[in-house]
Design a protein around this motif. Structure first.
Motif, PDB file in Angstrom:
ATOM      1  N   TYR A 289      49.375  55.227  54.468  1.00  0.00           N
ATOM      2  CA  TYR A 289      50.015  56.697  54.671  1.00  0.00           C
ATOM      3  C   TYR A 289      48.291  57.078  55.436  1.00  0.00           C
ATOM      4  O   TYR A 289      47.743  57.449  55.832  1.00  0.00           O
ATOM      5  CB  TYR A 289      48.927  57.107  53.071  1.00  0.00           C
TER       6      TYR A 289
ATOM      7  N   TYR B 189      48.102  60.749  57.572  1.00  0.00           N
ATOM      8  CA  TYR B 189      47.843  62.546  57.071  1.00  0.00           C
ATOM      9  C   TYR B 189      47.881  62.701  58.881  1.00  0.00           C
ATOM     10  O   TYR B 189      47.302  62.520  60.122  1.00  0.00           O
ATOM     11  CB  TYR B 189      46.040  62.895  56.840  1.00  0.00           C
ATOM     12  N   THR B 190      49.449  63.451  59.285  1.00  0.00           N
ATOM     13  CA  THR B 190      49.073  64.322  59.555  1.00  0.00           C
ATOM     14  C   THR B 190      49.225  65.550  60.799  1.00  0.00           C
ATOM     15  O   THR B 190      48.679  66.350  59.502  1.00  0.00           O
ATOM     16  CB  THR B 190      51.235  64.495  59.884  1.00  0.00           C
ATOM     17  N   GLU B 191      48.480  66.061  61.646  1.00  0.00           N
ATOM     18  CA  GLU B 191      48.456  67.671  62.029  1.00  0.00           C
ATOM     19  C   GLU B 191      48.744  67.781  62.816  1.00  0.00           C
ATOM     20  O   GLU B 191      49.407  67.257  62.991  1.00  0.00           O
ATOM     21  CB  GLU B 191      46.602  67.509  61.628  1.00  0.00           C
TER      22      GLU B 191
ATOM     23  N   SER C 184      63.765  64.210  54.357  1.00  0.00           N
ATOM     24  CA  SER C 184      64.434  65.105  53.123  1.00  0.00           C
ATOM     25  C   SER C 184      63.528  66.463  54.187  1.00  0.00           C
ATOM     26  O   SER C 184      62.220  66.216  54.731  1.00  0.00           O
ATOM     27  CB  SER C 184      63.948  65.134  51.835  1.00  0.00           C
TER      28      SER C 184
ATOM     29  N   GLU D 287      49.089  58.020  44.687  1.00  0.00           N
ATOM     30  CA  GLU D 287      50.519  58.257  45.193  1.00  0.00           C
ATOM     31  C   GLU D 287      50.518  58.626  46.366  1.00  0.00           C
ATOM     32  O   GLU D 287      49.356  58.603  47.197  1.00  0.00           O
ATOM     33  CB  GLU D 287      51.133  59.060  44.428  1.00  0.00           C
ATOM     34  N   ARG D 288      51.508  59.088  47.626  1.00  0.00           N
ATOM     35  CA  ARG D 288      51.328  59.352  48.997  1.00  0.00           C
ATOM     36  C   ARG D 288      50.703  60.489  48.492  1.00  0.00           C
ATOM     37  O   ARG D 288      51.769  62.005  48.424  1.00  0.00           O
ATOM     38  CB  ARG D 288      52.842  59.291  49.376  1.00  0.00           C
ATOM     39  N   PRO D 289      49.902  60.286  49.393  1.00  0.00           N
ATOM     40  CA  PRO D 289      49.431  62.287  48.680  1.00  0.00           C
ATOM     41  C   PRO D 289      50.408  63.340  50.226  1.00  0.00           C
ATOM     42  O   PRO D 289      51.100  62.503  51.042  1.00  0.00           O
ATOM     43  CB  PRO D 289      47.885  61.970  49.978  1.00  0.00           C
ATOM     44  N   LYS D 290      49.928  64.998  50.208  1.00  0.00           N
ATOM     45  CA  LYS D 290      51.015  65.526  51.034  1.00  0.00           C
ATOM     46  C   LYS D 290      50.541  65.544  52.474  1.00  0.00           C
ATOM     47  O   LYS D 290      49.379  64.932  52.691  1.00  0.00           O
ATOM     48  CB  LYS D 290      50.086  66.437  50.499  1.00  0.00           C
ATOM     49  N   ASP D 291      51.466  65.727  53.052  1.00  0.00           N
ATOM     50  CA  ASP D 291      51.216  65.521  55.179  1.00  0.00           C
ATOM     51  C   ASP D 291      51.195  64.883  55.547  1.00  0.00           C
ATOM     52  O   ASP D 291      50.421  63.908  55.834  1.00  0.00           O
ATOM     53  CB  ASP D 291      50.177  66.611  55.328  1.00  0.00           C
ATOM     54  N   THR D 292      51.410  63.637  54.778  1.00  0.00           N
ATOM     55  CA  THR D 292      50.888  61.881  55.038  1.00  0.00           C
ATOM     56  C   THR D 292      52.868  61.613  55.630  1.00  0.00           C
ATOM     57  O   THR D 292      53.619  62.331  54.797  1.00  0.00           O
ATOM     58  CB  THR D 292      50.630  61.233  54.170  1.00  0.00           C
TER      59      THR D 292
ATOM     60  N   VAL E  80      61.869  59.768  52.941  1.00  0.00           N
ATOM     61  CA  VAL E  80      60.869  61.008  52.363  1.00  0.00           C
ATOM     62  C   VAL E  80      61.377  61.490  54.140  1.00  0.00           C
ATOM     63  O   VAL E  80      60.936  62.760  53.929  1.00  0.00           O
ATOM     64  CB  VAL E  80      59.699  60.492  52.928  1.00  0.00           C
TER      65      VAL E  80
END
Length: 1170
Positions: A1096, A1098-1100, A1170, A1080-1085, A1167
């Motif tokens: 995906y 990962y965004t920082e 939102s 599943e799509r991980p958080k913060d991606t 996404v």
RNA sequence: AGGCGGGUAGCUCAGUUGGGAGAGCGCCGCCCUUACAAGGCGGAGGUCGCGGGUUCAAGUCCCGCCCCGCCUACCA
């Protein structure tokens, strides 16, 4: 390890062009007729330097020639140049004018000396320029249209045509240039629209007694000055306005003096009114003045109506004595004076301003004066010349000749072959075919001569015959069932069992697998001379007589095809060709008029039977010596270095290029004197063996010898040679066979004519191509060339012609200086698309210099990572990886594409294919893929495991390097015809390169066994995934060097497999820290996708969500548009019913993909929003 | 006047039996990552001259028109 400096075209280009010439790499002394590829270069004018058009022309030829050479053809490409009669004379005259001299003051002889002084300078410049371009011509065969051999061929051609009645001398109206003082052919006149006037002049009608009736007939003319030469007024017979005047006479105004026609008869100033269909009723007044001596149409009408011809303008465009009061005036001066006089007399009805087109001399731009004069013509309108010249282009001529062969059929019980291959005497390979050899077929003197086959096995015999028919070039071939043994450089190898065809074509031994009817090339086994050692058991030989029908098609093909029509249109309306020119520079017409009986004598050296006579006659006819000469003069000429081939003397040139045989060891003043003395000695009749021909006479006062020519009819010595020279194109027309030694029946002529290709510009299709076809088919009974490639015109970037006056020329030499000849050539090639002119701007060359630089640097990467002992490591290399197989596949596809494109003269496509491969596939992807293996550091520490790991790393590195080398080497070969210099330079640096020059290696062909479809698909998929990640990175403004985490989700087995297998590449090339599978799509991606795979990142820190949304919105719109189109299609019942199933299926698949993509985009948008 | 060729991204041009519009240069953004800044990565940009027809489907085939270029002929 080898260090490569920066790419500098200058350094390498000079070196290799010198190398090619010094080694005479492109000279083949005895080409094999069966696999020759011959081309003659369109001889550039000696007048100018090379312009872009020449560079294009030479480049396009060189690409094909180099390609054909690499494909194993014996290429002979003959360079040369032509003397360009009028143009050259014009240039030299202009130079003289600067010194305040004219050629007329100088006299013919002195003037020609000046030209001969000037010509070498220009010619050397051209030679240097061609050399710089890197053309692979055979300089040893270089020719000039005015060299001794060619001049002789020209005389021979003239004489032959004259004796066949195809050359005649006649009074005719020609285009006369009053500045150059010569006649011009129709093609040498350029028409231009100019403002002018139409003057309406009233001619009084007279009655039978010559009294004015008070009635007038008004004629319209643009050239009032010619009215003084009028000998009629013509009207259309159907013209009601003038019907009543036909048969009456008009009084020619102004003329109250005596006029004389060409024969000296007096001509009345009362001129008849005649009726002629050719007069147009709706032009002017419908009545036209007829000046037969100064207008082409009037000339025709004058002929039909038997009108007198009155010349009123002379060859310098001044009015003649016939012009009475106006005599001596310039034609334009006379025009004004006449108009003024007519106005005074009120005979000028009106004056109308018009624009009309006026003919100008193509060279000096002077307005042409149509003039009646005596000229020489080739009767090209004769069916003997015209019809065949049409036919060979229109449909071709099929000729079949039946030959009878005596074929030896040897029935054998057992046959064993050994084929030793030697290269320059050194054994390089041996192929052993044991007793399983099925067939052996071989040729003698180019014809199938013998077949060995198993006893009673008629099927094998049939196969042998079939193969012999199918394979064009072979010395022998053998079919073998089993495992052939091949020994190359002492290494023995047994090939896997199957059916093989071993073929030797005189140059190399090739191995094919025989599968049914298909021949699949496996490899070239060896190059060099192959022998055949045959051992057989129980042989029974019978001889079979075989009738063989050989079909030969003589057809000239134009490429692009539409030039065929252009050519034919012109041929259908062919007019006779005026070949005499009243200039001095050129081939003087070999005609001697007899002043006693008026006979026209044509002399060639056929009239003389000894070598001395022939040479002396030719020297006289060429104007090299006068009719009176000393033996010393002749010796001096014969011993001087030859103009075209300074490495040999004129005499050697005579031997080699004129007579093509060695008739004598030397000719000296002494030997000549002896010869003349014997000839002239009145006591000769008493001396046996000495002739009494009286061909030479000594003038003791002048101390000179004379060659005595006699009238063939009355034996008079009172002869005078024609002063005119021939049109330059007359000699150029003989070029494709003249350069090979015609009229001698030389080996070259037999082997190299017809030539295979002619590359030229459309502007000389009539001047040159057509005339070569006429003369070629006439003298050689065969076409001069098979293919004529008509190349584009090079224009400036605004589409204007390049010209010195406009100042928009791009000098090829400047380009070579700045960007290199390779860049110049590649640019011209890639811009060459059939049927379109080339618009050139300097920036283009820059772009393709970058390409050369790219190749250079890629090679640098390969070489700097290649260890000294690379070749020794090869046996230990690890198996190929999928990316290796992918690049090899692409290489083979590229080879195929380039071969196909070149075989169709699609230069641009060929160049694009290799460009794309080198830059995108090899540099952008493959080299990047290899970096991991190339730069991988061996582990630290000791122990067996570590050692093993080290070895593995080393071997994988070798594999990568092997592939880098293998592909680079083959790709360089593919590129070679386009960029000969850089490829030669780099190729020599490769450890795997063997041989003298890349230009003599074989051109890469597609090899089915090197097509790895599955690996290709996987790597293509991999590229997509990497690109998707890179794209999202860029959208997220993540710096290229920043490593980030990413993950993916996919249902697809293929994608999963690709990602896992190539994860290291993805990490490297997309600069990822990790790329793990998730459910599943991980958080913060932030997500993206590639086909079936969601990705995906990962965004920082900050993400510019707005920008991302915009980007995806755009994608969404595009998808919707596409989807709309597909849906419309799929909901159309007719489409489903009528379109082929594959198309419908494909459309459905597209729909699925689009829907999938759309879904993913929408999810991402949701996404993001939102 | 007739014939031929061309009109596709800002520019120069590909687009080969009719089947999801491409390249190079230029432009925009990010990067000097150990072959290459003459470079790398990513991106934006198109009523395929106009109108009609054939076809399930047209940049592609047919017809007409408009521009541009060239060639040939006529021009008394």
């Amino acid at each position: 390890m080898q260090e490569l400096k920066e790419y500098n075209p200058k350094d390498i280009e000079e070196k290799w062009s010198k190398f090619w010439i010094e080694k005479a790499l492109y000279h083949i002394e005895k080409p094999d007729k069966r696999r020759k590829f011959s081309v003659v270069i369109p001889p550039p004018n000696v007048t100018g330097s090379l312009h872009m058009g020449h560079a294009l022309n030479a480049t396009l030829q060189d690409i094909i020639v180099r390609w054909q050479r690499m494909k194993g053809r014996d290429c002979v490409w003959v360079p040369g140049f032509d003397h360009a009669g009028i143009a050259t004379q014009y240039v030299v005259e202009k130079q003289l004018a600067k010194e305040g001299k004219s050629r007329l003051e100088l006299g013919r002889e002195e003037f020609l000396k000046k030209v001969w002084e000037w010509v070498p300078k220009s010619r050397n410049a051209i030679r240097t320029q061609l050399t710089k371009l890197g053309v692979s011509v055979d300089w040893k065969r270089e020719r000039f249209t005015l060299d001794e051999g060619f001049s002789r061929a020209v005389r021979k051609a003239f004489r032959t045509l004259y004796e066949e009645g195809l050359i005649y001398r006649a009074e005719y109206i020609v285009n006369w240039c009053p500045k150059d003082l010569t006649a011009l052919s129709d093609l040498e006149v350029e028409y231009e629209e100019e403002p002018g006037a139409l003057w309406y002049i009233k001619y009084p009608i007279v009655d039978e007694n010559g009294h004015d009736t008070g009635e007038f007939i008004t004629v319209a003319t643009t050239r009032p000055e010619t009215m003084l030469g009028d000998t009629a007024v013509a009207v259309n017979p159907n013209d009601e306005r003038y019907k009543h005047l036909v048969g009456k006479k008009a009084r020619l105004p102004l003329v109250n003096w005596k006029r004389k026609d060409l024969k000296g008869n007096e001509v009345d100033n009362l001129i008849p009114i005649i009726a002629d269909e050719r007069v147009k009723m709706d032009f002017g007044t419908g009545a036209v003045k007829i000046t037969p001596a100064h207008d082409p149409l009037d000339f025709e009408i004058g002929k039909t109506h038997n009108l007198p011809f009155v010349k009123v303008i002379d060859k310098t465009a001044k009015m003649t004595e016939n012009a009475g009061d106006f005599a001596g005036m310039d034609r334009y001066e006379a025009r004004e004076a006449i108009v003024a006089r007519l106005r005074e007399l009120e005979l000028l009805e009106k004056e109308e301003e018009i624009t009309h087109s006026v003919g100008h001399c193509y060279r000096c731009k002077t307005v042409i004066e149509p003039m009646v004069s005596v000229q020489w013509f080739v009767k090209v309108s004769d069916p003997k010349i015209r019809d065949i010249s049409i036919k060979v282009v229109e449909e071709g001529i099929k000729e079949s000749h039946e030959k009878e062969l005596f074929l030896q059929l040897a029935e054998v019980e057992e046959l064993t072959l050994t084929i030793p291959v030697t290269d320059k005497g050194r054994h390089v390979a041996v192929i052993v075919l044991d007793k399983n050899t099925k067939i052996l077929a071989g040729k003698r003197e180019g014809e199938l001569a013998y077949i060995y086959y198993p006893k009673g096995d008629e099927k094998s015999l049939e196969l042998a015959k079939k193969l012999a028919n199918k394979i064009k070039n072979f010395e022998f071939f053998a079919v073998y069932e089993g495992s052939p043994k091949v020994i190359v450089f002492g290494n023995e190898e047994l090939l896997p069992p199957d059916t093989y065809l071993v073929l030797y074509d005189g140059k190399e031994v090739k191995l094919y697998k025989l599968q049914g009817k298909e021949l699949r090339p496996v490899e070239t086994l060896a190059k060099g001379e192959a022998d055949l050692e045959v051992a057989q058991k129980s042989i029974k030989v019978r001889v079979e007589r075989v009738k063989q029908v050989e079909e030969e098609e003589k057809k000239v093909r134009f490429i692009p095809e539409h030039w065929k029509k252009f050519y034919l249109e012109w041929m259908y309306n062919l007019k006779d060709w005026c070949i005499s020119r009243q200039i001095w520079w050129g081939h003087r017409i070999p005609v001697w008029y007899c002043k006693d009986c008026g006979n026209i004598n044509v002399f060639t050296d056929d009239d003389f039977d000894r070598a001395y006579d022939k040479i002396i006659f030719n020297l006289i006819a060429d104007g090299k010596i006068k009719n009176e000469f000393t033996p010393e003069e002749i010796e001096q000429i014969l011993k001087s270095p030859h103009f075209v081939h300074p490495e040999m003397t004129v005499l050697d040139f005579y031997k080699k290029f004129v007579f093509h045989r060695y008739f004598s060891t030397d000719i000296t003043a002494d030997s000549l004197r002896l010869f003349f003395t014997q000839e002239a000695n009145p006591m000769a009749m008493l001396t046996p063996g000495v002739s009494t021909r009286g061909l030479y006479r000594y003038d003791s006062q002048k101390k000179k010898w004379k060659m005595v020519l006699r009238c063939k009819r009355c034996r008079s010595e009172n002869l005078e040679q024609e002063t005119d020279v021939l049109d330059t194109w007359f000699s150029s027309a003989l070029w494709p066979f003249g350069v090979f030694g015609w009229p001698e029946n030389t080996e070259d002529l037999k082997n190299l004519y017809p030539t295979d290709l002619l590359v030229t510009g459309f502007d000389i299709i009539f001047f040159w191509v057509a005339r070569m076809i006429m003369m070629g088919t006439h003298f050689m009974k065969d076409i001069p060339f098979h293919d004529v490639y008509v190349h584009a015109l090079v224009r400036d970037k605004f589409g204007r012609k390049m010209s010195k006056t406009l100042g928009n020329v791009i000098d090829p030499l400047d380009i070579i200086e700045k960007y290199g000849a390779d860049a110049l050539r590649f640019t011209l090639a890639i811009l060459t698309v059939q049927g379109r002119d080339i618009k050139l701007a300097e920036e283009k060359f820059e772009g393709y210099k970058h390409f050369a630089n790219k190749i250079w640097n890629a090679s640098r990467y390969v070489l700097m990572n290649t260890p000294e002992d690379f070749l020794a490591r090869l046996p230990y290399m690890a198996p190929l990886k999928p990316e290796d197989k992918w690049i090899i596949t692409r290489l083979n596809e590229t080879a195929e594409a380039v071969n196909k494109a070149l075989s169709e003269y699609q230069y641009s496509q060929a160049a694009h294919a290799i460009y794309e491969f080198f830059w995108s596939d090899y540099c952008d992807w493959y080299i990047e893929f290899t970096k991991e293996r190339i730069y991988k550091k061996p582990p630290e520490g000791e122990g067996e495991e570590v050692e093993q790991l080290k070895m593995q790393i080393e071997n994988e590195r070798t594999t990568a390097l092997y592939t880098l080398h293998y592909v680079l080497e083959k790709a360089l070969r593919i590129l070679h015809p386009f960029m000969p210099y850089i490829t030669e330079e780099l190729w020599h640096k490769l450890p795997s390169a063997e041989g003298e020059s890349i230009s003599l290696k074989e051109f890469s062909e597609k090899n089915e066994e090197e097509i790895f479809t599955e690996d290709k698909e996987k790597v293509e998929r991999l590229k997509e995934i990497i690109t998707a990640i890179r794209s999202l990175r860029a959208d997220l403004q993540i710096k290229p060097n920043q490593k980030i985490k990413a993950a993916y989700k996919t249902e697809s087995e293929l994608s999963k497999k690709v990602i896992e297998e190539f994860k290291h590449h993805i990490l490297n090339l997309a600069k990822l820290e990790s790329f793990e599978e998730v459910s599943e799509r991980p958080k913060d991606t932030v997500a993206t996708f590639s086909r079936d795979t969601e990705i995906y990142i990962y965004t920082e820190g900050q993400v510019d969500v707005e920008k991302l949304i915009q980007s995806y919105e755009k994608k969404r719109e595009k998808l919707l548009k596409e989807l709309d189109r597909v849906n419309k299609k799929l909901s159309n019942e007719n489409f489903l019913k009528k379109a082929p199933v594959e198309v419908v299926e494909k459309e459905k698949q597209i729909k699925e993909e689009l829907e999938n993509d759309l879904k993913k985009v929408e999810e991402i948008l949701k996404v993001l929003k939102s």
